[in-house]
Structures are given as C-alpha cells and as structure tokens.
Design a protein around this motif. Structure first.
Motif, PDB file in Angstrom:
ATOM      1  N   UNK A 190      13.462  -4.078  55.881  1.00  0.00           N
ATOM      2  CA  UNK A 190      13.363  -4.572  57.255  1.00  0.00           C
ATOM      3  C   UNK A 190      12.844  -3.486  58.197  1.00  0.00           C
ATOM      4  N   UNK A 191      13.352  -2.253  58.036  1.00  0.00           N
ATOM      5  CA  UNK A 191      12.910  -1.157  58.906  1.00  0.00           C
ATOM      6  C   UNK A 191      11.435  -0.848  58.682  1.00  0.00           C
ATOM      7  N   UNK A 192      10.995  -0.850  57.426  1.00  0.00           N
ATOM      8  CA  UNK A 192       9.585  -0.575  57.132  1.00  0.00           C
ATOM      9  C   UNK A 192       8.684  -1.678  57.665  1.00  0.00           C
ATOM     10  N   UNK A 193       9.126  -2.912  57.581  1.00  0.00           N
ATOM     11  CA  UNK A 193       8.323  -4.023  58.111  1.00  0.00           C
ATOM     12  C   UNK A 193       8.144  -3.898  59.608  1.00  0.00           C
ATOM     13  N   UNK A 194       9.142  -3.324  60.290  1.00  0.00           N
ATOM     14  CA  UNK A 194       9.075  -3.186  61.747  1.00  0.00           C
ATOM     15  C   UNK A 194       8.183  -2.039  62.201  1.00  0.00           C
ATOM     16  N   UNK A 195       8.087  -0.985  61.386  1.00  0.00           N
ATOM     17  CA  UNK A 195       7.356   0.197  61.856  1.00  0.00           C
ATOM     18  C   UNK A 195       6.074   0.484  61.073  1.00  0.00           C
TER      19      UNK A 195
ATOM     20  N   UNK B  26      11.798   2.909  47.009  1.00  0.00           N
ATOM     21  CA  UNK B  26      10.655   2.347  46.291  1.00  0.00           C
ATOM     22  C   UNK B  26      10.562   0.832  46.472  1.00  0.00           C
ATOM     23  N   UNK B  27      11.670   0.138  46.239  1.00  0.00           N
ATOM     24  CA  UNK B  27      11.655  -1.324  46.356  1.00  0.00           C
ATOM     25  C   UNK B  27      11.496  -1.774  47.801  1.00  0.00           C
ATOM     26  N   UNK B  28      12.139  -1.064  48.725  1.00  0.00           N
ATOM     27  CA  UNK B  28      11.988  -1.405  50.136  1.00  0.00           C
ATOM     28  C   UNK B  28      10.545  -1.279  50.588  1.00  0.00           C
TER      29      UNK B  28
END
Length: 231
Positions: A123-128, A41-43
């Motif tokens: 970080x992973x969500x920002x990339x994809x 949720x926070x990510x």
C-alpha cells in the motif's frame, strides 16, 4: 496463584519450557529476517500494476488472512509432507524433512505473519512509487537505486509496523504449527503450543503464567508499533 512473578520465574527451570522459549526465540528471529526480505520483495512486486499472475500471487499472499489456520496448515502439509510434491523433492534431493521439524515451525510462523508485512508495504509503495520513481527516472537513476534511495526510505515506517504486526501474529500461531510442527514435546513445541497443551491437560495456572509471558511480549510489540506510527 499468590505470586505470579515468582511462579513465572520458576517455569524457566522446566526443561520443556526452556526449550519452548528457545525455539520460539529462534523462530521469531528467523521469521523477522524472512519477513523483512519477503515483505519488501513481494510488496514491491505487487505494487507494480497490470502484470500476468499478479492476482494469483496477491491471492496466495492474502490467503492466510482469510483462510482458517488449521486449513492453511493442512494445505501446506499436503504440499510439504513426505509424500507431497515439494516435500518429497526436498527429502530426496536435500535430505530435508519439513514436517515435525524446526523447518515446519518456521514455515508456519512465516506464512502466518506474511500478509501483515506485505500489505502495508504494498500500500505504501502504491502511494509513493509513481510520482517519486518517475521523477528519479527523469534524473537518470536506475531501478535499483530508485528502490534503495527513493522508495525504501518512504516506506520504512510501513515496513517497521508490518514487521511488528507480523511478528506478533507469528508468536501466537497455533493452527498451522500443529499441522506442520506436530507439537512434539522437546522438539517443535512453541510457547503458544505450551499454553494449548496446558489448557488441554487442565493446568490452567501454568497456561495463565505462559499467557502472561507472551502477553508481555505482545504489549512490548504494541508499544513499539505505536512509537513507529508516531515517527
């Protein structure tokens, strides 16, 4: 210490050690579930750019990484203590006492490891998220479906690695737990606090055996992390 494994096995018969092992296991399982939910949720929320309050939330999540654990525990004690704003409300409205209880130990464990779960997911969500989510929206997919079927599979490795790191950090937590849990024998003493107590009382062999035990668990987590990174 002629037979470390034999003496380690003998520790399992001691009531205080049995309780600390059981408490540590219960807290670890509950922390893992909370980290899974809160990490996702926070990510996800923090991966969304430019919204009011994002910097404040990011700072609060990151705080346990850069703030001394005892100081973090003290701030939580002021907030969740019997006379604290949130602690008083929980006590009066729900009859829940956080300090010197299982809940205090759980909150300490959760807070200590949370940044190590949230940051890899963020970080992973920002990339994809940008290109994949936009492509899914063009195809007419809703936000919930995009998250579950597009984004989540692409960050599962980062999530699993974060959960392993967060759990490892939580298992070794002492400072915040001392403030919220109080290190009450037979009630809020985890394995890490048993090591702390053993060193304080000069029982170095006992501390070494308990360190060996928690070290084996940490090595297992490290091995799991390496396998997840290889996937």
């Amino acid at each position: 210490m002629n037979d470390p494994l034999g003496e380690l096995a003998a520790l399992f018969g001691e009531p205080d050690v049995i309780h600390s092992l059981r408490l540590t296991a219960e807290v670890a399982l509950a922390t893992l579930a909370l980290h899974l939910l809160a990490g996702l949720a926070l990510g996800y929320v923090l991966s969304r750019p430019r919204w009011l309050g994002r910097g404040l939330l990011d700072g609060l999540v990151t705080l346990p990484l850069v703030f001394p654990p005892v100081a973090t525990g003290f701030l939580l004690l002021l907030l969740l203590g019997r006379h604290g704003p949130l602690g008083a409300w929980l006590s009066e409205e729900w009859a829940v006492e956080v300090v010197f209880s299982f809940w205090g130990v759980l909150i300490a464990s959760f807070v200590a490891g949370l940044p190590l779960v949230v940051k890899p997911v963020q970080s992973a969500l920002e990339n994809v998220s940008g290109r994949l989510a936009e492509a899914a929206r063009v195809l007419g997919k809703g936000e919930t479906e995009i998250f579950l079927r597009v984004l989540l599979p692409n960050v599962s490795g980062a999530l699993a690695a974060g959960l392993a790191l967060g759990l490892g950090r939580s298992l070794g937590e002492v400072g915040i737990t001392l403030m919220l849990g109080g290190n009450v024998a037979g009630r809020t003493t985890t394995v890490s606090l048993e090591i702390f107590n053993a060193v304080g009382s000069g029982e170095f062999e006992r501390a070494a055996l308990l360190s060996l035990l928690i070290g084996l668990v940490s090595l297992a987590l490290f091995a799991m992390l390496r396998r997840l990174r290889a996937l």
